[in-house]
Scaffold this active site. Structure first.
Site, PDB file in Angstrom:
ATOM      1  N   ARG A 162     -32.537  -1.439  -5.244  1.00  0.00           N
ATOM      2  CA  ARG A 162     -31.206  -1.482  -5.347  1.00  0.00           C
ATOM      3  C   ARG A 162     -30.711  -0.146  -5.635  1.00  0.00           C
ATOM      4  O   ARG A 162     -29.405  -0.790  -6.485  1.00  0.00           O
ATOM      5  CB  ARG A 162     -30.370  -2.533  -5.997  1.00  0.00           C
ATOM      6  CG  ARG A 162     -31.439  -4.111  -5.501  1.00  0.00           C
ATOM      7  CD  ARG A 162     -30.514  -4.124  -3.941  1.00  0.00           C
ATOM      8  NE  ARG A 162     -31.955  -5.773  -3.599  1.00  0.00           N
ATOM      9  CZ  ARG A 162     -32.257  -5.313  -2.452  1.00  0.00           C
ATOM     10  NH1 ARG A 162     -32.704  -4.176  -2.229  1.00  0.00           N
ATOM     11  NH2 ARG A 162     -33.120  -6.988  -2.273  1.00  0.00           N
ATOM     12  N   SER A 235     -25.828 -12.509  -6.583  1.00  0.00           N
ATOM     13  CA  SER A 235     -26.924 -12.718  -7.802  1.00  0.00           C
ATOM     14  C   SER A 235     -26.522 -12.136  -8.493  1.00  0.00           C
ATOM     15  O   SER A 235     -26.500 -10.782  -8.768  1.00  0.00           O
ATOM     16  CB  SER A 235     -28.755 -11.941  -7.433  1.00  0.00           C
ATOM     17  OG  SER A 235     -28.793 -12.342  -6.437  1.00  0.00           O
ATOM     18  N   GLU A 331     -26.544  -7.267 -12.353  1.00  0.00           N
ATOM     19  CA  GLU A 331     -26.662  -7.111 -11.400  1.00  0.00           C
ATOM     20  C   GLU A 331     -25.425  -6.186 -10.946  1.00  0.00           C
ATOM     21  O   GLU A 331     -25.326  -5.267 -10.342  1.00  0.00           O
ATOM     22  CB  GLU A 331     -27.372  -7.599  -9.683  1.00  0.00           C
ATOM     23  CG  GLU A 331     -27.063  -7.509  -8.928  1.00  0.00           C
ATOM     24  CD  GLU A 331     -28.761  -6.708  -8.239  1.00  0.00           C
ATOM     25  OE1 GLU A 331     -29.136  -7.262  -8.874  1.00  0.00           O
ATOM     26  OE2 GLU A 331     -28.505  -5.275  -7.672  1.00  0.00           O
TER      27      GLU A 331
HETATM   28  C1  LIG Z   1     -23.293 -14.538  -1.219  1.00  0.00           C
HETATM   29  C2  LIG Z   1     -23.818 -13.027  -2.227  1.00  0.00           C
HETATM   30  C3  LIG Z   1     -24.839 -12.897  -1.065  1.00  0.00           C
HETATM   31  C4  LIG Z   1     -25.778 -11.503  -0.731  1.00  0.00           C
HETATM   32  N1  LIG Z   1     -26.918 -11.489  -1.093  1.00  0.00           N
HETATM   33  C5  LIG Z   1     -27.363 -10.215  -1.197  1.00  0.00           C
HETATM   34  C6  LIG Z   1     -28.299  -9.815  -0.763  1.00  0.00           C
HETATM   35  O1  LIG Z   1     -29.574 -10.075  -0.017  1.00  0.00           O
HETATM   36  N2  LIG Z   1     -29.235  -8.418  -0.817  1.00  0.00           N
HETATM   37  C7  LIG Z   1     -28.402  -7.281  -1.241  1.00  0.00           C
HETATM   38  O2  LIG Z   1     -28.942  -6.380  -1.515  1.00  0.00           O
HETATM   39  N3  LIG Z   1     -26.953  -7.646  -1.874  1.00  0.00           N
HETATM   40  C8  LIG Z   1     -26.507  -8.761  -1.691  1.00  0.00           C
HETATM   41  N4  LIG Z   1     -25.144  -9.234  -2.022  1.00  0.00           N
HETATM   42  C9  LIG Z   1     -24.243  -8.211  -3.231  1.00  0.00           C
HETATM   43  C10 LIG Z   1     -23.874  -7.640  -1.739  1.00  0.00           C
HETATM   44  O3  LIG Z   1     -22.984  -8.066  -0.502  1.00  0.00           O
HETATM   45  C11 LIG Z   1     -23.610  -5.983  -2.036  1.00  0.00           C
HETATM   46  O4  LIG Z   1     -24.035  -5.391  -2.909  1.00  0.00           O
HETATM   47  C12 LIG Z   1     -22.584  -5.328  -0.380  1.00  0.00           C
HETATM   48  O5  LIG Z   1     -23.419  -3.410  -0.712  1.00  0.00           O
HETATM   49  C13 LIG Z   1     -21.607  -5.189  -1.646  1.00  0.00           C
HETATM   50  O6  LIG Z   1     -21.020  -4.684  -0.807  1.00  0.00           O
HETATM   51  P1  LIG Z   1     -19.205  -4.890  -0.644  1.00  0.00           P
HETATM   52  O7  LIG Z   1     -18.378  -3.727   0.135  1.00  0.00           O
HETATM   53  O8  LIG Z   1     -18.270  -6.077  -0.780  1.00  0.00           O
HETATM   54  O9  LIG Z   1     -19.283  -3.991  -1.810  1.00  0.00           O
HETATM   55  P2  LIG Z   1     -17.932  -3.417  -3.406  1.00  0.00           P
HETATM   56  O10 LIG Z   1     -18.798  -4.627  -3.739  1.00  0.00           O
HETATM   57  O11 LIG Z   1     -16.833  -3.600  -3.277  1.00  0.00           O
HETATM   58  O12 LIG Z   1     -18.722  -1.772  -4.060  1.00  0.00           O
HETATM   59  C14 LIG Z   1     -20.039  -2.184  -4.763  1.00  0.00           C
HETATM   60  C15 LIG Z   1     -20.459  -1.168  -4.925  1.00  0.00           C
HETATM   61  O13 LIG Z   1     -20.098  -0.132  -3.723  1.00  0.00           O
HETATM   62  C16 LIG Z   1     -19.269   0.870  -4.238  1.00  0.00           C
HETATM   63  N5  LIG Z   1     -18.560   1.353  -2.770  1.00  0.00           N
HETATM   64  C17 LIG Z   1     -17.628   1.171  -1.832  1.00  0.00           C
HETATM   65  N6  LIG Z   1     -17.938   0.785  -0.670  1.00  0.00           N
HETATM   66  C18 LIG Z   1     -18.048   2.539  -0.777  1.00  0.00           C
HETATM   67  C19 LIG Z   1     -18.092   3.366  -0.165  1.00  0.00           C
HETATM   68  N7  LIG Z   1     -17.249   3.720   1.353  1.00  0.00           N
HETATM   69  N8  LIG Z   1     -18.119   4.284  -0.578  1.00  0.00           N
HETATM   70  C20 LIG Z   1     -18.301   5.142  -1.696  1.00  0.00           C
HETATM   71  N9  LIG Z   1     -18.607   4.130  -2.506  1.00  0.00           N
HETATM   72  C21 LIG Z   1     -17.922   2.384  -1.896  1.00  0.00           C
HETATM   73  C22 LIG Z   1     -18.160   0.543  -4.913  1.00  0.00           C
HETATM   74  O14 LIG Z   1     -18.028   1.608  -5.637  1.00  0.00           O
HETATM   75  C23 LIG Z   1     -19.210  -0.275  -6.084  1.00  0.00           C
HETATM   76  O15 LIG Z   1     -19.867   0.568  -6.849  1.00  0.00           O
HETATM   77  C24 LIG Z   1     -24.319 -10.219  -2.465  1.00  0.00           C
HETATM   78  C25 LIG Z   1     -23.340 -10.975  -2.941  1.00  0.00           C
HETATM   79  C26 LIG Z   1     -22.999 -11.874  -2.429  1.00  0.00           C
HETATM   80  C27 LIG Z   1     -21.492 -12.315  -2.851  1.00  0.00           C
END
Ligand SMILES: Cc1cc2nc3c(=O)[nH]c(=O)nc-3n(C[C@H](O)[C@H](O)[C@H](O)COP(=O)(O)OP(=O)(O)OC[C@H]3O[C@@H](n4cnc5c(N)ncnc54)[C@H](O)[C@@H]3O)c2cc1C
Length: 335
Positions: A162, A235, A331
């Site tokens: 991660r 998580s 996390e």
């Molecule tokens: C119900 C649920 C289940 C989940 N299950 C998992 C799982 O099984 N495994 C897992 O690994 N994660 C899981 N997650 C966490 C989440 O889905 C991941 O971390 C995902 O990658 C976040 O994506 P996001 O687009 O929402 O990014 P955000 O939450 O908006 O941002 C996350 C990070 O990425 C950065 N970021 C976003 N876009 C960009 C970009 N284009 N360029 C540079 N930086 C950027 C942000 O600044 C921040 O630091 C889960 C979340 C939920 C709500």
């Protein structure tokens, strides 16, 4: 391009915190992003995806950037190893769904993970024995410091559990991911070794990535809240890693669930520790520990405040520390 002042972020974070930012910018391509007058935008800058790994603890005083770069380009679909270029604003699960539809292997175990492709490459998302680093071959970014386009190979990204170069303190928030080059395979490569996957497939050897995808979706729906129905950020805590002696203090007979790491340290599921403290269902205001998976904090009432979530986080951390002497770390990124 969309630029909004005093923008409400409730629908830009899956926890559904009712917070706002000073300025919100959504760009549709790299030219629009590069053409922004960064010097005039309120600071700090924060790039978000779907906000599915974020907890906004209050209104954000700067500019929130969001990518609307949406394309999926199969560079050469005829090859055994198919390069696929994907825009950072594409929903990661839409990409997985399309890849499976084309019979391409590699992304199926990552089905239904919320968020966008850009963030997936930053976070090195993972689930069910796979992580995105397994299929990333390059990442294209816009460098906010040098104000120019840069390309990184998979090796440059320094992927770990991660983690990635993009999260290292020196580079944090410097690079905006604009597209990701994936490498998927036509050759069957099912990963069914992870607990529960083989059972969900009924013990069969899957014949297509879609078959694995459907099994993973069933598994995830049993355990995790659907962000469309219940606010959460998945998580909430990291699984703590401790010495063998510390683990022996928690579980003298060794019966607590744990994974031995190659360096001799022991990883213990945070969900086990939280559950052992009878915290399932515990709540503060509108925030609660999810009944089906204690690692998840949910916005139970729909109008939980950041203070509710922070209060519940504190309660969990304190209770687990008092009972086990282990300090849980979040996390979810606190903004
Ligand atoms: C119900 C649920 C289940 C989940 N299950 C998992 C799982 O099984 N495994 C897992 O690994 N994660 C899981 N997650 C966490 C989440 O889905 C991941 O971390 C995902 O990658 C976040 O994506 P996001 O687009 O929402 O990014 P955000 O939450 O908006 O941002 C996350 C990070 O990425 C950065 N970021 C976003 N876009 C960009 C970009 N284009 N360029 C540079 N930086 C950027 C942000 O600044 C921040 O630091 C889960 C979340 C939920 C709500």
């Amino acid at each position: 391009m969309r630029i909004k002042l005093k923008y409400d972020l409730s629908s830009q974070n899956t926890f559904r915190m009712k917070v706002s930012c000073e300025c919100f910018v959504e760009y549709g391509n790299v030219t629009e992003l590069a053409g922004l007058n960064f010097d005039r935008l309120p600071k700090p800058l924060l790039h978000i995806g779907e906000g599915s790994n974020l907890l906004f603890t209050g209104d954000f005083p700067g500019t929130v950037l969001h990518s609307d770069i949406e394309f999926i380009k199969y560079v050469d679909i005829g090859l055994d190893e198919v390069p696929v270029m994907v825009g950072a604003g594409v929903s990661f699960d839409n990409f997985v769904s399309e890849a499976c539809r084309h019979g391409l292997w590699g992304a199926e175990n990552l089905s239904l993970i919320p968020g966008e492709v850009g963030a997936a490459a930053v976070q090195n998302i993972g689930a069910y024995g796979a992580e995105v680093a397994d299929i990333v071959s390059g990442v294209v970014c816009f460098d906010l410091k040098e104000r120019k386009k840069v390309k990184f190979s998979r090796k440059d990204c320094r992927y770990g559990y991660r983690s990635s170069m993009f999260k290292e303190p020196e580079f944090r928030r410097r690079f905006v991911v604009t597209s990701v080059l994936f490498r998927l395979s036509r050759k069957p490569a099912p990963k069914t070794g992870y607990k529960g996957v083989s059972e969900a497939l009924g013990g069969r050897v899957p014949q297509s990535p879609s078959e694995v995808r459907e099994a993973i979706i069933r598994l995830r729906r049993e355990k995790l809240p659907d962000p469309a129905e219940t606010g959460s950020a998945g998580s909430f805590f990291k699984n703590p890693v401790m010495s063998a002696e510390a683990f022996a203090r928690i579980s003298p007979d060794g019966s607590a669930p744990h994974y031995l790491l190659p360096d001799g340290m022991v990883k213990v599921p945070a969900a086990y520790l939280i559950d052992s403290c009878a915290l399932k269902g515990a709540s503060v205001g509108g925030a609660a520990v999810y009944e089906k998976q204690p690692l998840v904090i949910v916005n139970r009432s729909g109008d939980a405040t950041p203070e509710d979530v922070l209060g519940l986080e504190e309660k969990i951390v304190n209770t687990v520390r008092e009972r086990f002497g282990v300090v849980l770390e979040p996390e979810v990124e606190h903004i």
